[in-house]
Design a protein around this motif. Structure first.
Motif, PDB file in Angstrom:
ATOM      1  N   LYS A  75      12.799 -27.623  43.173  1.00 45.89           N
ATOM      2  CA  LYS A  75      13.910 -27.515  42.341  1.00 45.89           C
ATOM      3  C   LYS A  75      15.308 -27.816  43.085  1.00 45.89           C
ATOM      4  O   LYS A  75      15.113 -27.560  44.303  1.00 45.89           O
ATOM      5  CB  LYS A  75      14.037 -26.150  41.792  1.00 45.89           C
ATOM      6  N   VAL A  76      15.933 -28.545  42.441  1.00 50.34           N
ATOM      7  CA  VAL A  76      17.197 -29.055  42.951  1.00 50.34           C
ATOM      8  C   VAL A  76      18.408 -28.390  42.593  1.00 50.34           C
ATOM      9  O   VAL A  76      18.804 -28.255  41.265  1.00 50.34           O
ATOM     10  CB  VAL A  76      17.366 -30.449  42.863  1.00 50.34           C
ATOM     11  N   ASN A  77      19.089 -27.700  43.451  1.00 53.33           N
ATOM     12  CA  ASN A  77      20.252 -26.854  43.063  1.00 53.33           C
ATOM     13  C   ASN A  77      21.327 -27.884  42.892  1.00 53.33           C
ATOM     14  O   ASN A  77      22.155 -28.090  44.118  1.00 53.33           O
ATOM     15  CB  ASN A  77      20.497 -25.768  43.959  1.00 53.33           C
ATOM     16  N   ASP A  78      21.596 -28.265  41.623  1.00 51.42           N
ATOM     17  CA  ASP A  78      22.680 -29.323  41.727  1.00 51.42           C
ATOM     18  C   ASP A  78      23.853 -28.524  40.849  1.00 51.42           C
ATOM     19  O   ASP A  78      24.756 -29.484  40.238  1.00 51.42           O
ATOM     20  CB  ASP A  78      22.287 -30.491  40.751  1.00 51.42           C
ATOM     21  N   GLY A  79      24.145 -27.480  41.120  1.00 49.49           N
ATOM     22  CA  GLY A  79      25.278 -26.749  40.472  1.00 49.49           C
ATOM     23  C   GLY A  79      25.052 -25.513  39.612  1.00 49.49           C
ATOM     24  O   GLY A  79      23.820 -25.065  39.623  1.00 49.49           O
ATOM     25  N   LEU A  80      25.850 -25.139  38.806  1.00 49.36           N
ATOM     26  CA  LEU A  80      25.561 -23.835  38.159  1.00 49.36           C
ATOM     27  C   LEU A  80      25.711 -24.191  36.384  1.00 49.36           C
ATOM     28  O   LEU A  80      26.618 -24.932  36.123  1.00 49.36           O
ATOM     29  CB  LEU A  80      26.606 -22.607  38.293  1.00 49.36           C
ATOM     30  N   PHE A  81      24.740 -23.768  35.764  1.00 48.92           N
ATOM     31  CA  PHE A  81      24.576 -24.092  34.234  1.00 48.92           C
ATOM     32  C   PHE A  81      24.434 -23.025  33.559  1.00 48.92           C
ATOM     33  O   PHE A  81      24.144 -21.958  33.750  1.00 48.92           O
ATOM     34  CB  PHE A  81      23.597 -25.278  34.278  1.00 48.92           C
ATOM     35  N   ARG A  82      24.896 -23.107  32.106  1.00 50.13           N
ATOM     36  CA  ARG A  82      24.713 -21.790  30.995  1.00 50.13           C
ATOM     37  C   ARG A  82      24.207 -22.722  29.923  1.00 50.13           C
ATOM     38  O   ARG A  82      24.550 -23.766  29.714  1.00 50.13           O
ATOM     39  CB  ARG A  82      25.504 -20.822  30.990  1.00 50.13           C
ATOM     40  N   LEU A  83      23.635 -21.729  28.918  1.00 54.89           N
ATOM     41  CA  LEU A  83      23.320 -22.407  27.552  1.00 54.89           C
ATOM     42  C   LEU A  83      24.146 -21.877  26.649  1.00 54.89           C
ATOM     43  O   LEU A  83      24.757 -20.354  26.824  1.00 54.89           O
ATOM     44  CB  LEU A  83      21.741 -22.024  27.135  1.00 54.89           C
ATOM     45  N   SER A  84      24.615 -22.596  25.916  1.00 54.45           N
ATOM     46  CA  SER A  84      25.414 -22.037  24.598  1.00 54.45           C
ATOM     47  C   SER A  84      24.733 -22.308  23.259  1.00 54.45           C
ATOM     48  O   SER A  84      24.369 -23.150  22.983  1.00 54.45           O
ATOM     49  CB  SER A  84      26.886 -22.951  24.475  1.00 54.45           C
ATOM     50  N   LEU A  85      24.581 -20.811  22.746  1.00 50.77           N
ATOM     51  CA  LEU A  85      23.652 -21.094  21.482  1.00 50.77           C
ATOM     52  C   LEU A  85      24.545 -20.512  20.053  1.00 50.77           C
ATOM     53  O   LEU A  85      25.318 -19.248  20.236  1.00 50.77           O
ATOM     54  CB  LEU A  85      22.450 -19.719  21.526  1.00 50.77           C
ATOM     55  N   ASP A  86      24.636 -21.435  19.285  1.00 55.52           N
ATOM     56  CA  ASP A  86      25.389 -21.172  17.889  1.00 55.52           C
ATOM     57  C   ASP A  86      24.286 -20.736  16.758  1.00 55.52           C
ATOM     58  O   ASP A  86      23.561 -21.453  16.432  1.00 55.52           O
ATOM     59  CB  ASP A  86      25.960 -22.450  17.380  1.00 55.52           C
ATOM     60  N   THR A  87      24.306 -19.445  16.641  1.00 53.64           N
ATOM     61  CA  THR A  87      23.662 -18.791  15.444  1.00 53.64           C
ATOM     62  C   THR A  87      23.992 -18.511  14.216  1.00 53.64           C
ATOM     63  O   THR A  87      23.456 -18.210  13.250  1.00 53.64           O
ATOM     64  CB  THR A  87      23.012 -17.496  16.122  1.00 53.64           C
ATOM     65  N   ASP A  88      25.046 -19.296  13.932  1.00 55.44           N
ATOM     66  CA  ASP A  88      25.871 -19.159  12.672  1.00 55.44           C
ATOM     67  C   ASP A  88      26.339 -17.850  12.434  1.00 55.44           C
ATOM     68  O   ASP A  88      26.121 -17.610  11.034  1.00 55.44           O
ATOM     69  CB  ASP A  88      25.247 -19.930  11.768  1.00 55.44           C
ATOM     70  N   GLY A  89      26.662 -16.956  13.214  1.00 60.55           N
ATOM     71  CA  GLY A  89      27.064 -15.735  12.907  1.00 60.55           C
ATOM     72  C   GLY A  89      25.915 -14.532  13.119  1.00 60.55           C
ATOM     73  O   GLY A  89      25.988 -13.490  12.716  1.00 60.55           O
TER      74      GLY A  89
END
Length: 515
Positions: free
Chosen positions: A441-455
């Motif tokens: 694995k290449v540590n190329d920064g910090l990332f996150r996921l954004s999930l839109d469940t429509d409320g």
């Protein structure tokens, strides 16, 4: 450790014989000419008695080991008996080795005395009445050589003859040590405890250093002997007009050089391996010169030396002995029912003072934990240090092997397993970046996921995916969005996002770079 060949094992009980190698102390072949030596015969008998005692002890320990397996109620007593018997066997083998060494010394002195041209005091032979009277069965000490060489060259020849005794002594010492090294290699193969193995390996290193010294001495001293004798012998053949003999020996010298090179392949001592071919050439030269001068006593002595030499084994195969380390390599497994409970608590972690081993840290706590936290994992040990209780699983030879096991641990619910290494007792805990590198694995920064469940609430299938693929990821809510992260690499975030999109419908997923 490299296994000892059958040939080497025979050498342990005595390298030199005139009638072939022996297969055991009780079958030792008595050398013709030493049968009247009372000390030699007493040592042979003593060696046989020690060997009988060793056989008796081996039979007894086999019986006790069988009882140990079949009578579990008395195993503690049998264990004590086994340790005592093993100690006695080790002692008796030492005595066998010492006695064999004394026997070998007598045998080798007898043989090498012939190799270097020394005469049997009772040898008979006629003396010539011409100008080359035979004064000695040591060929170079006769008038033929002093008359045909300059005073300076004859002094070199006599010095070369004298230094052959130095070579013989070094070969004898090397041989004794080689037999001990072969026996230590066998003992080390059977050693069951680190302390015993360390003691044997230390003795092996000492003997190898000594044999390196003897090998160097042999190379230097016999190089001097060989060069000066060949110079003097060729000079005499040329001076007396023996052109045919001179040409034949030039051919034999080239052949000897090739044989010496070939003999060194795979030899413990290239110098001793080469000695065999070169010494044979010298004996051939000296027998030719003895016939030329009419020296019967010297010729008889050389013939006996040649016979003894041809039945002598000096082709010592290289023995490679590696340090034996009792490292408990074993991958993490999962058992049901579990291995550890209130009646079988988690054992203390074994810290090896030598060698390198990798383990997986399952967690570190201020207080001791119940075995249930292990989720059936084994083998596991607890290390109490700096007031904390750290739990380590498995044992691996490389960091890569340990890192590859992390995925399975995460699938079993361990949130953040780490790789730890002990090198000669020194501890190191790997950073996450180091693990990522091992895992590709290449540590190329910090990332996150954004999930839109429509409320709508976060679907259970997403929770299951996260538990399986990213058990350490945090879940938070920001309005209608669910934020998951963080991930150390974009590729890791992409893998999780792909799985979510495949298993759900109507959810928008994006990757956000947060640093």
């Amino acid at each position: 450790m490299k296994h000892i060949s059958g040939h080497i094992k025979l050498l342990v009980l005595g390298v030199f014989t005139l009638s072939g190698l022996r297969v055991g102390a009780q079958d030792r072949t008595v050398i013709s000419g030493l049968g009247s030596d009372s000390l030699y015969m007493a040592l042979v008998e003593q060696e046989g008695n020690y060997k009988s005692r060793e056989d008796s002890l081996n039979n007894r320990i086999t019986e006790v080991r069988n009882l140990f397996r079949t009578d579990p109620d008395n195993r503690a007593s049998y264990s004590e008996d086994i340790l005592r018997l093993e100690s006695e066997i080790f002692d008796i083998r030492n005595l066998i080795g010492i006695t064999a060494g004394k026997i070998n010394a007598i045998e080798q002195e007898f043989i090498i005395r012939n190799l270097s041209g020394e005469a049997d005091p009772e040898a008979t032979g006629r003396e010539r009445t011409d100008r080359y009277l035979e004064n000695s069965s040591v060929i170079v000490l006769n008038p033929f050589f002093s008359s045909n060489l300059s005073e300076e060259d004859y002094a070199l020849l006599k010095d070369a003859q004298k230094r052959e005794q130095e070579v013989a002594g070094s070969i004898r010492s090397f041989t004794d040590n080689y037999a001990l090294i072969a026996r230590i290699a066998h003992e080390l193969d059977e050693a069951a405890e680190q302390e015993h193995a360390d003691s044997l390996y230390s003795r092996y290193e000492t003997l190898m250093l000594l044999n390196t010294k003897y090998t160097d001495n042999i190379g230097e001293a016999f190089g001097y002997v060989f060069d000066n004798k060949l110079y003097c012998y060729n000079y005499i053949l040329d001076k007396l007009g023996h052109r045919n003999e001179l040409a034949e020996f030039e051919r034999k010298t080239v052949q000897t050089r090739e044989q010496a090179i070939s003999a060194t392949e795979g030899a413990q001592s290239p110098e001793i391996a080469a000695y065999m071919a070169r010494k044979t050439l010298l004996i051939d030269y000296e027998k030719t010169l003895a016939r030329m001068a009419g020296y019967d006593k010297a010729l008889d002595s050389l013939s006996r030396a040649e016979s003894a030499f041809r039945s002598t084994r000096l082709d010592f195969p290289a023995i490679t002995v590696e340090e034996k380390l009792f490292l408990d390599f074993e991958p993490v497994r999962f058992a049901s029912p579990v291995k550890y409970d209130s009646r079988n608590p988690i054992p203390d972690l074994k810290i090896h003072p030598k060698g390198e081993i990798y383990r997986l840290m399952l967690g570190s706590f201020q207080r001791a934990q119940q075995p249930s936290i292990l989720r059936g994992a084994y083998p596991v040990g607890v290390w109490k240090e700096d007031g904390r209780f750290s739990y380590y699983a498995g044992g691996y030879a490389t960091a890569q092997e340990a890192a590859n096991a992390i995925a399975e641990l995460k699938s079993k619910g361990f949130k953040d397993p780490k790789v730890a290494r002990w090198t000669n007792g020194q501890y190191k805990l790997f950073e996450q970046s180091e693990l990522d590198k091992l895992l590709g694995k290449v540590n190329d920064g910090l990332f996150r996921l954004s999930l839109d469940t429509d409320g709508k609430p976060l679907p259970d299938v997403v929770k299951e995916i996260l538990e399986d693929m990213a058990p350490g990821a945090e879940i938070s809510r920001n309005g209608d969005l669910y934020i998951i992260g963080t991930f150390d690499s974009r590729s890791e975030a992409e893998e999780v996002m792909g799985e979510i999109l495949e298993e759900t419908a109507g959810i928008g997923v994006k990757i956000e770079d947060v640093g």
